[in-house]
Design a protein around this motif. Structure first.
Motif, PDB file in Angstrom:
ATOM      1  N   ALA A 291     -56.547 -93.159-117.740  1.00  0.00           N
ATOM      2  CA  ALA A 291     -55.848 -94.325-117.196  1.00  0.00           C
ATOM      3  C   ALA A 291     -55.024 -95.052-118.251  1.00  0.00           C
ATOM      4  O   ALA A 291     -54.166 -95.871-117.910  1.00  0.00           O
ATOM      5  CB  ALA A 291     -56.864 -95.285-116.578  1.00  0.00           C
ATOM      6  N   ASN A 297     -49.111 -95.232-116.312  1.00  0.00           N
ATOM      7  CA  ASN A 297     -48.803 -96.667-116.314  1.00  0.00           C
ATOM      8  C   ASN A 297     -47.316 -96.927-116.070  1.00  0.00           C
ATOM      9  O   ASN A 297     -46.951 -97.871-115.365  1.00  0.00           O
ATOM     10  CB  ASN A 297     -49.255 -97.283-117.638  1.00  0.00           C
ATOM     11  N   ASN A 300     -46.768 -96.900-112.559  1.00  0.00           N
ATOM     12  CA  ASN A 300     -47.628 -97.853-111.835  1.00  0.00           C
ATOM     13  C   ASN A 300     -48.713 -97.162-111.001  1.00  0.00           C
ATOM     14  O   ASN A 300     -49.101 -97.645-109.935  1.00  0.00           O
ATOM     15  CB  ASN A 300     -46.789 -98.772-110.931  1.00  0.00           C
ATOM     16  N   SER A 302     -51.723 -96.059-112.676  1.00  0.00           N
ATOM     17  CA  SER A 302     -52.987 -96.430-113.303  1.00  0.00           C
ATOM     18  C   SER A 302     -53.428 -97.829-112.907  1.00  0.00           C
ATOM     19  O   SER A 302     -52.607 -98.741-112.726  1.00  0.00           O
ATOM     20  CB  SER A 302     -52.858 -96.357-114.825  1.00  0.00           C
ATOM     21  N   ILE A 303     -54.726 -98.005-112.815  1.00  0.00           N
ATOM     22  CA  ILE A 303     -55.293 -99.317-112.529  1.00  0.00           C
ATOM     23  C   ILE A 303     -55.074-100.291-113.694  1.00  0.00           C
ATOM     24  O   ILE A 303     -55.205-101.496-113.550  1.00  0.00           O
ATOM     25  CB  ILE A 303     -56.799 -99.178-112.191  1.00  0.00           C
ATOM     26  N   SER A 305     -52.116-100.589-115.226  1.00  0.00           N
ATOM     27  CA  SER A 305     -50.666-100.717-115.375  1.00  0.00           C
ATOM     28  C   SER A 305     -50.196-102.126-115.698  1.00  0.00           C
ATOM     29  O   SER A 305     -49.183-102.313-116.375  1.00  0.00           O
ATOM     30  CB  SER A 305     -49.962-100.232-114.101  1.00  0.00           C
ATOM     31  N   GLY A 422     -55.615 -93.779-109.879  1.00  0.00           N
ATOM     32  CA  GLY A 422     -55.173 -94.990-109.198  1.00  0.00           C
ATOM     33  C   GLY A 422     -56.284 -96.002-108.981  1.00  0.00           C
ATOM     34  O   GLY A 422     -56.149 -97.180-109.309  1.00  0.00           O
ATOM     35  N   ALA A 423     -57.400 -95.539-108.452  1.00  0.00           N
ATOM     36  CA  ALA A 423     -58.515 -96.450-108.169  1.00  0.00           C
ATOM     37  C   ALA A 423     -59.401 -96.684-109.384  1.00  0.00           C
ATOM     38  O   ALA A 423     -60.138 -97.673-109.445  1.00  0.00           O
ATOM     39  CB  ALA A 423     -59.356 -95.891-107.018  1.00  0.00           C
ATOM     40  N   GLY A 424     -59.341 -95.768-110.352  1.00  0.00           N
ATOM     41  CA  GLY A 424     -60.178 -95.905-111.537  1.00  0.00           C
ATOM     42  C   GLY A 424     -61.584 -95.387-111.359  1.00  0.00           C
ATOM     43  O   GLY A 424     -62.426 -95.532-112.248  1.00  0.00           O
ATOM     44  N   ASN A 425     -61.866 -94.769-110.207  1.00  0.00           N
ATOM     45  CA  ASN A 425     -63.216 -94.266-109.961  1.00  0.00           C
ATOM     46  C   ASN A 425     -63.432 -92.943-110.686  1.00  0.00           C
ATOM     47  O   ASN A 425     -62.555 -92.084-110.714  1.00  0.00           O
ATOM     48  CB  ASN A 425     -63.433 -94.066-108.462  1.00  0.00           C
ATOM     49  N   ASN A 453     -66.630 -97.073-111.837  1.00  0.00           N
ATOM     50  CA  ASN A 453     -65.227 -97.458-111.866  1.00  0.00           C
ATOM     51  C   ASN A 453     -64.851 -97.782-113.305  1.00  0.00           C
ATOM     52  O   ASN A 453     -65.567 -98.533-113.985  1.00  0.00           O
ATOM     53  CB  ASN A 453     -64.989 -98.662-110.959  1.00  0.00           C
TER      54      ASN A 453
END
Length: 503
Positions: A291, A297, A300, A302-303, A305, A422-425, A453
């Motif tokens: 991420a 990033n 946009n 990545s969580i 960003s 995107g979600a970071g999970n 997360n």
């Protein structure tokens, strides 16, 4: 070189003296003598490079580079007490990249013949459509620090010596415990000649070694079977195959498999997790490392960003991506765009201070590249990738961290992981560890998943140990169809809450 010529050369190397190639003996990395020999190695001249570059820029590209690669790969493996497989592979070719804005045109050829390179350059140039041709800069040779000095080249290593070494590793495993029923041992080595020329005129070369060694141990006891894997990887030469390395791998494989017989699966749910030093660096790699790669990033995705310059974790935490660790699997002298390797602080005192940049993302942000533009081979365009990612030391002992947990788990060996950018999970598979009960390690555990997360896990790190360990495992990272050698490290840390997939 014609394909049949370098296949012949490879065969000769297996029977030769295990020394550095002639053109590297007595030459500093990137020296004039070495550069001349490297150009000869690929059968090109500076005039050829300029001709290909002129075609690459004929439609007005902003930037272009030529990436030459000649890689020898050798593998040998043992099963059922005998070396029963060995093979070699050769990669040879040139990749031509043209960049226009944030768009990339790319083509490659499995040859360094001038007419073939010109065809590739013409193909890549079509990403641009300007009537104005970009000028080609004068050639300027550049040198870099060498983070993987070697004593004995893999090109001269004898097959019988490798066979003897893997046999010794096999025998060590069987000697450690009479319940060992099967051992699989493998050893691989890679030698890469790299030549890079770009439209800024920079010309540089690299000579990159790699070795991996592993043992997979299977044990039987009262009708029950367990297994464990141990491996090491380095950017080193033949001198890396020592008795100590073989002994370490054998002991970890056998003792790990033995521990599995008494291991249990903990009750699933949200639990505090102590990540052991070293192998647990996968937490950084999967939870936050990807991420922090700047292409995610810039787009946009990545969580993280919109978190640059903001606090993302405890102020005592510093996270680094470092390509300068001597002999490390993730070390590079320069990235695959010609940017010098460096130690990059991603998180400084809890603040997100840098993404991991290649040239395209660095230009987007108005910054210098961090040296993270990497590619799997000449067949691929580079993109931001990690090197050796680790967290610096804190001020707690591992004993203090474990004592702070009433009911949780201690994880010490991992096999793989993945992240949803995107979600970071993220999730990763824990091969082994221990239960923590009333501040003490008790029963062994095995085969569980940990889910969390990324940003939340980073925030939930409440204690950091003073025992940083850089793991030297055989880690390989996949992204967008490309695989890259990486490493990671971590001191022991306490994450106050992660989801543990157990019973």
């Amino acid at each position: 070189m014609k394909r049949r010529e370098f296949i012949k050369t490879s065969g000769i190397a297996l029977a030769g003296a295990a020394l550095l190639p002639d053109f590297l003996q007595g030459c500093a990395p990137g020296s004039k003598e070495g550069m001349a020999a490297m150009l000869t190695h690929f059968g090109v001249s500076e005039g050829d490079l300029k001709k290909v570059m002129a075609v690459a820029l004929e439609k007005g590209g902003d930037y272009a580079d030529l990436f030459f690669e000649h890689t020898f790969f050798n593998h040998i493996s043992l099963q059922d007490g005998a070396v029963n497989r060995a093979y070699s592979n050769i990669n040879y070719g040139v990749g031509v990249r043209v960049v226009k804005g944030d768009q990339t045109g790319y083509a490659y050829v499995e040859s360094s013949a001038l007419d073939e390179m010109l065809k590739a350059a013409r193909t890549a140039s079509r990403i641009a459509d300007s009537a104005t041709t970009t000028a080609v800069a004068n050639v300027s040779e550049q040198t870099f620090a060498n983070y993987y000095p070697i004593e004995r080249s893999w090109e001269g290593a004898l097959v019988q010596d490798k066979a003897s070494y893997v046999q010794q590793l096999n025998d060590r495993c069987f000697a450690l415990d009479n319940h060992v029923s099967k051992v699989q041992v493998s050893q691989s080595d890679t030698t890469s000649y790299i030549l890079l020329y770009n439209s800024e005129g920079m010309l540089c070369y690299d000579y990159k070694p790699m070795v991996t060694l592993s043992a997979y141990c299977i044990m039987e006891n009262h009708g029950k079977t367990e297994n464990y894997y141990s491996g090491r990887a380095f950017r080193k030469g033949v001198e890396s195959l020592t008795d100590d390395v073989a002994d370490t791998i054998a002991r970890q494989a056998v003792e790990g498999a033995k521990r599995m017989f008494t291991a249990v699966k903990p009750k699933g749910g949200e639990l505090p997790v102590v990540m052991a030093a070293g192998d647990s660096g996968i937490l950084l790699h999967e939870a936050i490392g990807h991420a922090f790669e700047a292409d995610f990033n810039r787009k946009n995705i990545s969580i993280f960003s919109d978190l640059l310059g903001k606090k993302v974790c405890d102020e005592h935490i510093n996270v680094v991506d470092d390509g300068t660790v001597i002999g490390n699997r993730g070390a590079i002298n320069f990235d695959d765009e010609g940017t010098a390797s460096q130690k990059t602080y991603i998180v400084t005192n809890g603040i997100l201070t840098s993404y991991l940049h290649d040239r395209i993302s660095a230009r987007h942000y108005g910054l210098a590249s961090t040296g993270n533009g990497r590619r799997e081979s000449f067949r691929f365009a580079p993109m931001p990738r990690m090197r050796c990612t680790y967290m610096e030391n804190g001020n707690s002992t591992e004993e203090e961290i474990i004592a702070a947990v009433k009911n949780g788990i201690y994880a010490d060996n991992f096999t793989n992981g993945q992240v949803q950018i995107g979600a970071g999970n993220f999730t990763f598979f824990v091969k082994s560890g221990y239960l923590i009960e009333n501040g003490k390690l008790t029963r062994p555990i095995k085969d569980i998943n940990i889910i969390g997360n990324g940003p939340q896990a980073l925030t939930d790190i409440t204690m950091v140990g003073n025992n940083l360990k850089i793991d030297n495992g055989t880690w390989t990272c996949g992204k967008n169809g490309q695989s890259m050698p990486v490493t990671q490290g971590l001191p022991s840390v306490l994450v106050k809450k992660l989801t543990v997939g157990g019973e």
